[in-house]
Design a protein around this motif. Sequence first.
Motif, PDB file in Angstrom:
ATOM      1  N   ASN A   1      26.158  34.185  83.586  1.00  0.00           N
ATOM      2  CA  ASN A   1      25.173  34.984  84.320  1.00  0.00           C
ATOM      3  C   ASN A   1      24.316  35.808  83.364  1.00  0.00           C
ATOM      4  OD1 ASN A   1      26.408  34.026  86.644  1.00  0.00           O
ATOM      5  ND2 ASN A   1      27.627  35.872  86.964  1.00  0.00           N
ATOM      6  N   GLU A   2      24.972  36.393  82.367  1.00  0.00           N
ATOM      7  CA  GLU A   2      24.219  37.219  81.412  1.00  0.00           C
ATOM      8  C   GLU A   2      23.247  36.372  80.601  1.00  0.00           C
ATOM      9  OE1 GLU A   2      24.984  40.843  78.281  1.00  0.00           O
ATOM     10  OE2 GLU A   2      26.634  39.423  78.614  1.00  0.00           O
ATOM     11  N   LEU A   3      23.712  35.217  80.127  1.00  0.00           N
ATOM     12  CA  LEU A   3      22.844  34.335  79.346  1.00  0.00           C
ATOM     13  C   LEU A   3      21.593  33.957  80.128  1.00  0.00           C
ATOM     14  CD1 LEU A   3      22.372  32.362  76.889  1.00  0.00           C
ATOM     15  CD2 LEU A   3      23.517  30.627  78.303  1.00  0.00           C
ATOM     16  N   VAL A   4      21.792  33.507  81.375  1.00  0.00           N
ATOM     17  CA  VAL A   4      20.685  32.939  82.150  1.00  0.00           C
ATOM     18  C   VAL A   4      19.831  34.018  82.815  1.00  0.00           C
ATOM     19  CG1 VAL A   4      20.126  31.461  84.120  1.00  0.00           C
ATOM     20  CG2 VAL A   4      21.909  30.768  82.501  1.00  0.00           C
ATOM     21  N   LEU A   5      20.471  35.039  83.395  1.00  0.00           N
ATOM     22  CA  LEU A   5      19.718  36.041  84.136  1.00  0.00           C
ATOM     23  C   LEU A   5      19.090  37.092  83.217  1.00  0.00           C
ATOM     24  CD1 LEU A   5      22.145  36.568  87.170  1.00  0.00           C
ATOM     25  CD2 LEU A   5      20.154  35.065  87.021  1.00  0.00           C
ATOM     26  N   PHE A   6      19.836  37.564  82.236  1.00  0.00           N
ATOM     27  CA  PHE A   6      19.271  38.521  81.284  1.00  0.00           C
ATOM     28  C   PHE A   6      18.222  37.829  80.414  1.00  0.00           C
ATOM     29  CE2 PHE A   6      19.680  41.251  77.372  1.00  0.00           C
ATOM     30  CZ  PHE A   6      19.060  42.352  77.939  1.00  0.00           C
ATOM     31  N   ASP A   7      18.521  36.611  80.009  1.00  0.00           N
ATOM     32  CA  ASP A   7      17.564  35.718  79.330  1.00  0.00           C
ATOM     33  C   ASP A   7      16.803  36.427  78.212  1.00  0.00           C
ATOM     34  OD1 ASP A   7      16.267  33.363  78.777  1.00  0.00           O
ATOM     35  OD2 ASP A   7      14.838  33.510  80.435  1.00  0.00           O
ATOM     36  N   GLN A   8      17.546  36.973  77.296  1.00  0.00           N
ATOM     37  CA  GLN A   8      16.962  37.755  76.214  1.00  0.00           C
ATOM     38  C   GLN A   8      15.942  36.967  75.398  1.00  0.00           C
ATOM     39  OE1 GLN A   8      19.926  39.356  73.625  1.00  0.00           O
ATOM     40  NE2 GLN A   8      18.538  40.753  72.569  1.00  0.00           N
ATOM     41  N   HIS A   9      16.153  35.659  75.281  1.00  0.00           N
ATOM     42  CA  HIS A   9      15.288  34.840  74.429  1.00  0.00           C
ATOM     43  C   HIS A   9      14.292  34.000  75.229  1.00  0.00           C
ATOM     44  CE1 HIS A   9      17.752  36.061  71.057  1.00  0.00           C
ATOM     45  NE2 HIS A   9      18.835  35.640  71.676  1.00  0.00           N
ATOM     46  N   LYS A  10      14.136  34.325  76.506  1.00  0.00           N
ATOM     47  CA  LYS A  10      13.154  33.635  77.369  1.00  0.00           C
ATOM     48  C   LYS A  10      13.336  32.114  77.312  1.00  0.00           C
ATOM     49  CE  LYS A  10       9.754  37.357  77.142  1.00  0.00           C
ATOM     50  NZ  LYS A  10       8.365  37.756  76.834  1.00  0.00           N
ATOM     51  N   LEU A  11      14.561  31.694  77.573  1.00  0.00           N
ATOM     52  CA  LEU A  11      14.898  30.271  77.544  1.00  0.00           C
ATOM     53  C   LEU A  11      14.716  29.597  78.892  1.00  0.00           C
ATOM     54  CD1 LEU A  11      18.295  30.474  75.587  1.00  0.00           C
ATOM     55  CD2 LEU A  11      16.137  29.567  74.695  1.00  0.00           C
ATOM     56  N   PHE A  12      14.797  30.379  79.981  1.00  0.00           N
ATOM     57  CA  PHE A  12      14.963  29.780  81.299  1.00  0.00           C
ATOM     58  C   PHE A  12      13.800  30.106  82.229  1.00  0.00           C
ATOM     59  CE2 PHE A  12      19.169  30.663  79.509  1.00  0.00           C
ATOM     60  CZ  PHE A  12      19.677  29.363  79.468  1.00  0.00           C
ATOM     61  N   SER A  13      13.246  29.059  82.835  1.00  0.00           N
ATOM     62  CA  SER A  13      12.124  29.218  83.759  1.00  0.00           C
ATOM     63  C   SER A  13      12.627  29.388  85.187  1.00  0.00           C
ATOM     64  CB  SER A  13      11.201  27.996  83.687  1.00  0.00           C
ATOM     65  OG  SER A  13      10.282  28.003  84.762  1.00  0.00           O
ATOM     66  N   SER A  14      12.224  30.488  85.813  1.00  0.00           N
ATOM     67  CA  SER A  14      12.499  30.683  87.232  1.00  0.00           C
ATOM     68  C   SER A  14      11.524  29.863  88.077  1.00  0.00           C
ATOM     69  CB  SER A  14      12.387  32.171  87.582  1.00  0.00           C
ATOM     70  OG  SER A  14      12.827  32.430  88.893  1.00  0.00           O
ATOM     71  N   THR A  15      10.292  29.737  87.594  1.00  0.00           N
ATOM     72  CA  THR A  15       9.288  28.923  88.300  1.00  0.00           C
ATOM     73  C   THR A  15       9.816  27.520  88.552  1.00  0.00           C
ATOM     74  OG1 THR A  15       7.473  30.131  87.225  1.00  0.00           O
ATOM     75  CG2 THR A  15       6.942  27.982  88.183  1.00  0.00           C
ATOM     76  N   HIS A  16      10.276  26.864  87.492  1.00  0.00           N
ATOM     77  CA  HIS A  16      10.735  25.482  87.615  1.00  0.00           C
ATOM     78  C   HIS A  16      12.132  25.384  88.218  1.00  0.00           C
ATOM     79  CE1 HIS A  16       7.192  23.929  85.737  1.00  0.00           C
ATOM     80  NE2 HIS A  16       7.425  24.509  84.580  1.00  0.00           N
ATOM     81  N   GLY A  17      12.808  26.516  88.357  1.00  0.00           N
ATOM     82  CA  GLY A  17      14.084  26.517  89.056  1.00  0.00           C
ATOM     83  C   GLY A  17      13.903  26.589  90.563  1.00  0.00           C
ATOM     84  N   TRP A  18      13.036  27.496  91.024  1.00  0.00           N
ATOM     85  CA  TRP A  18      12.893  27.758  92.458  1.00  0.00           C
ATOM     86  C   TRP A  18      11.802  26.944  93.151  1.00  0.00           C
ATOM     87  CZ3 TRP A  18      16.349  30.021  95.340  1.00  0.00           C
ATOM     88  CH2 TRP A  18      17.212  30.986  94.798  1.00  0.00           C
TER      89      TRP A  18
END
Length: 458
Positions: free
Chosen positions: A76-93
């Motif tokens: 949860n911390e890796l993906v939600l905190f996303d310190q390094h801007k690795l994960f797109s919420s746009t392409h997730g939702w």
Amino acid sequence: MSMQNVAAPVLPYTAPRRNELTHIPGDEGWPIIGKTFQTLADPKGHIEANGAKYGPVYRTHIFGETNVVLLGPEANELVLFDQHKLFSSTHGWNKVLGLLFPRGLMLLDFDEHRLHRKALSVAFKSGPMKSYLSDLDRGISARVAQWKTRPGEMQLYPAMKQLTLDLAAASFLGAGIGPEVDEINRAFVDMVAAAVAPIRRPLPGTQMAAGVRGRKRIVAYFREQIPLRRGNHGGDDLFSHLCRATHEDGALLSEQDIIDHMSFLMMAAHDTLTSSLTSFIGELAAHPDWQARLREEVAALGLAADAPTSFDDLEKMPLSEMAFKEALRIKPPVPSMPRRAMRDFTFKGFTIPAGTAVGVNPLYTHHMKDIWPEPDRFDPLRFTEEAQRNRHRFAWVPFGGGAHMCLGLHFAYMQAKCFARHFLQNVEVSLEPGYKPDWQMWPIPKPRDGLKVRVKAV
């Protein structure tokens, strides 16, 4: 310059080839349908079985695509905190919400998300929140008074759904919306139903077709109202505040931005709060000892039945807040949170390539026995200050976390405690002996039978 003028281009991605993910343990099930039906039938049992078999990183196939699921607080911390801007919420939702709620705040990424969030935050500052509380307080008081005069069996979920819809219309659109309110509410109901419908194209006669018609009606209403709200007809409702909100350079939000944000915020406030308040009161019905303790807390406020609720009153309801948090732990209103990896990353020794659909699962984390002893037991004392200090900060994530932490979380607490004040002051709720509500846990938890309770005046 409007915020739409600074909109960032949507970052492209390429989904990895199937053989690029075979090093990750898991079972993708049948061709095409994969594990979709098992996930829908029992999301909690399915993910717990996979976690036990494969560990905190596993591969599955749902809704037409291979997904990698990451489990536990560290995930949860890796993906939600996303310190390094690795994960797109746009392409997730986008697959779920993009057609009906495009460019809502949760569907924006990185710097663009930050800019929009900062502009929208003006609507959740102290002054506007006091105005919302006044509207909520009046609406809740009137509705609970109606329930008090009609003791006996009640289906809790439909009653809550209508209440939260009416409250959202009042506090978000303004109490003076007039005769259009029923039509606007109907449009929102159709949009929300379509967002989780299995048929994703607006074919004639489908929920999606009704949802698309609902969006057209909402867009027309907002577009007509924006110039009025920016003039002398604006009030203290959320819509009017957004119409007056500005970007960092002082420019107003664009009309399209306001339309997209209003549509999304009303959907989020309505459906997730309906689920959360239903599970909250359902737990109190099942645990009369806790219901009595919270009623004592409300009585200690010393408020007459017709007295308004203030922020100071809400601050004096810590047990009610703890009980609400525990209900959100047991049935988080957003049980799973999708993202898309925009760059390669490594977690728990597994390298996961860019373009992979990635998900974290609050429902799983909230029932991990090493964090929450007897996880199915309702125990608000899990949320004392001391108990919370000893847990991973991402062990409880009903509102998400990091940059995408729910903007309306204080609104949710405010509404839940205001509701608890009026409800507990006026009525008592119980379950029939032997009755166990049957909950559908995905995509947003709801009782399949409406959750039958018995209500009586106190």
